[in-house]
Design a protein around this motif. Structure first.
Motif, PDB file in Angstrom:
ATOM      1  N   UNK A  73       2.381   8.827  10.409  1.00  8.26           N
ATOM      2  CA  UNK A  73       1.315   8.645  11.397  1.00  8.26           C
ATOM      3  C   UNK A  73       0.085   7.942  10.811  1.00  8.26           C
ATOM      4  N   UNK A  74      -0.010   7.896   9.479  1.00  5.06           N
ATOM      5  CA  UNK A  74      -1.162   7.261   8.837  1.00  5.06           C
ATOM      6  C   UNK A  74      -0.951   5.765   8.582  1.00  5.06           C
ATOM      7  N   UNK A  75       0.251   5.266   8.798  1.00 12.92           N
ATOM      8  CA  UNK A  75       0.549   3.872   8.451  1.00 12.92           C
ATOM      9  C   UNK A  75      -0.340   2.892   9.207  1.00 12.92           C
ATOM     10  N   UNK A  76      -0.519   3.123  10.501  1.00 12.08           N
ATOM     11  CA  UNK A  76      -1.266   2.160  11.320  1.00 12.08           C
ATOM     12  C   UNK A  76      -2.715   2.055  10.874  1.00 12.08           C
ATOM     13  N   UNK A 121       3.911   1.910   2.802  1.00 13.19           N
ATOM     14  CA  UNK A 121       4.987   2.885   2.663  1.00 13.19           C
ATOM     15  C   UNK A 121       4.437   4.243   2.267  1.00 13.19           C
ATOM     16  N   UNK A 122       4.966   5.305   2.870  1.00 17.64           N
ATOM     17  CA  UNK A 122       4.728   6.648   2.374  1.00 17.64           C
ATOM     18  C   UNK A 122       5.718   6.873   1.234  1.00 17.64           C
ATOM     19  N   UNK A 169       0.869  -1.170   0.000  1.00 18.88           N
ATOM     20  CA  UNK A 169       0.000   0.000   0.000  1.00 18.88           C
ATOM     21  C   UNK A 169       0.908   1.222   0.000  1.00 18.88           C
ATOM     22  N   UNK A 170       0.800   2.012  -1.065  1.00 14.48           N
ATOM     23  CA  UNK A 170       1.606   3.216  -1.191  1.00 14.48           C
ATOM     24  C   UNK A 170       0.750   4.430  -0.841  1.00 14.48           C
TER      25      UNK A 170
END
Length: 262
Positions: A219-222, A234-235, A207-208
């Protein structure tokens, strides 16, 4: 002296043989103009034109890419305006065309981007510089293994609340393929909204989260990990996926590292 050329929308544009006052309404194409060696010729840019940072500060801003100020553009008295079908609002462009030479790009893939770079180079008298940039881009992409990660799937998010992804018929989708990823939303059109349930059902390997236009951060990964616990999240640098000008010279090297992450 003037010349008449076709833009990427196959429209005739009549402009000076060597334009001296250029307004660019697209960030990636603004950066390209500077990369071609233009400086004083660039008289106006959008609020979203940010590269090269120091030189952009000196340029007059004419508003956003969608909401540019037509009167502000006209006041700059450009002899060439450069826009893009997707990024610029059609009514504003059509209004400008009544007064000024407007050259439009229309880009879906790497070949379109290369064509745009070559054509703009010819427009502004910088063909050799354009060809040098193209050579760098083509060298980079030709070095990407054509089979690398071809079995890996990915979802590329451009927005949050609501979730929006890059799907088919987009430049980002072409970049994903060249980076070696199958777009799990590749059967959808353009930039659809999707639900958390759709993402869960798709189960992408990667997920990119793009750094633009929505400014995704670590902070949005979780939030996404909770939906797809097994995905590598990954950002990613949105400019290297979606800017179709001279920045493409750095894209392939960046893509080559993505599959090694997560």
């Amino acid at each position: 002296m003037t010349k008449t050329v076709k833009d990427q929308m196959n429209q005739d544009v009549t402009l000076p043989v060597v334009p001296k006052r250029i307004v660019s309404l697209v960030p990636s194409q603004t950066e390209l103009l500077f990369a071609l060696g233009l400086r004083e010729e660039i008289v106006g840019v959008t609020n979203y034109c940010i590269h090269p940072a120091e030189e952009i500060k000196q340029k007059i801003k004419v508003g956003g890419t969608k909401s540019f100020d037509v009167e502000a553009v006209k006041r700059l008295n450009p002899d060439l305006v450069i826009g893009n079908k997707e990024e610029n609002e059609e009514n504003g462009i059509n209004t400008l065309k009544q007064f000024l030479p407007v050259w439009m790009s229309d880009i879906f893939n790497l070949e379109d981007a290369v064509d745009m770079i070559l054509r703009i180079g010819a427009l502004v008298g910088k063909e050799s510089e354009a060809k040098s940039i193209i050579l760098n881009i083509e060298r980079g992409f030709s070095a990407l293994p054509t089979t690398k990660l071809s079995s890996k799937t990915a979802a590329y998010f451009i927005w949050r609340k609501p979730y929006m992804v890059a799907a088919s018929d987009t430049f980002i989708d072409d970049m994903l393929k060249r980076a070696g990823f199958q777009n799990v939303f590749g059967t959808l059109s353009r930039y659809p909204e999707i639900s958390a349930e759709q993402l869960k059902q798709a189960q992408p390997d990667y997920i990119f989260l793009s750094s633009e236009p929505y400014p995704f951060k670590e902070k949005h990964l979780q939030e996404f990990q909770n939906i797809c616990p097994d995905a590598a999240i990954l950002v990613v640098d949105g400019e290297l996926f979606s800017w179709y000008g001279s920045r493409l010279q750095a894209s392939a090297a960046y893509f080559s590292k993505l599959g090694q992450s997560g």
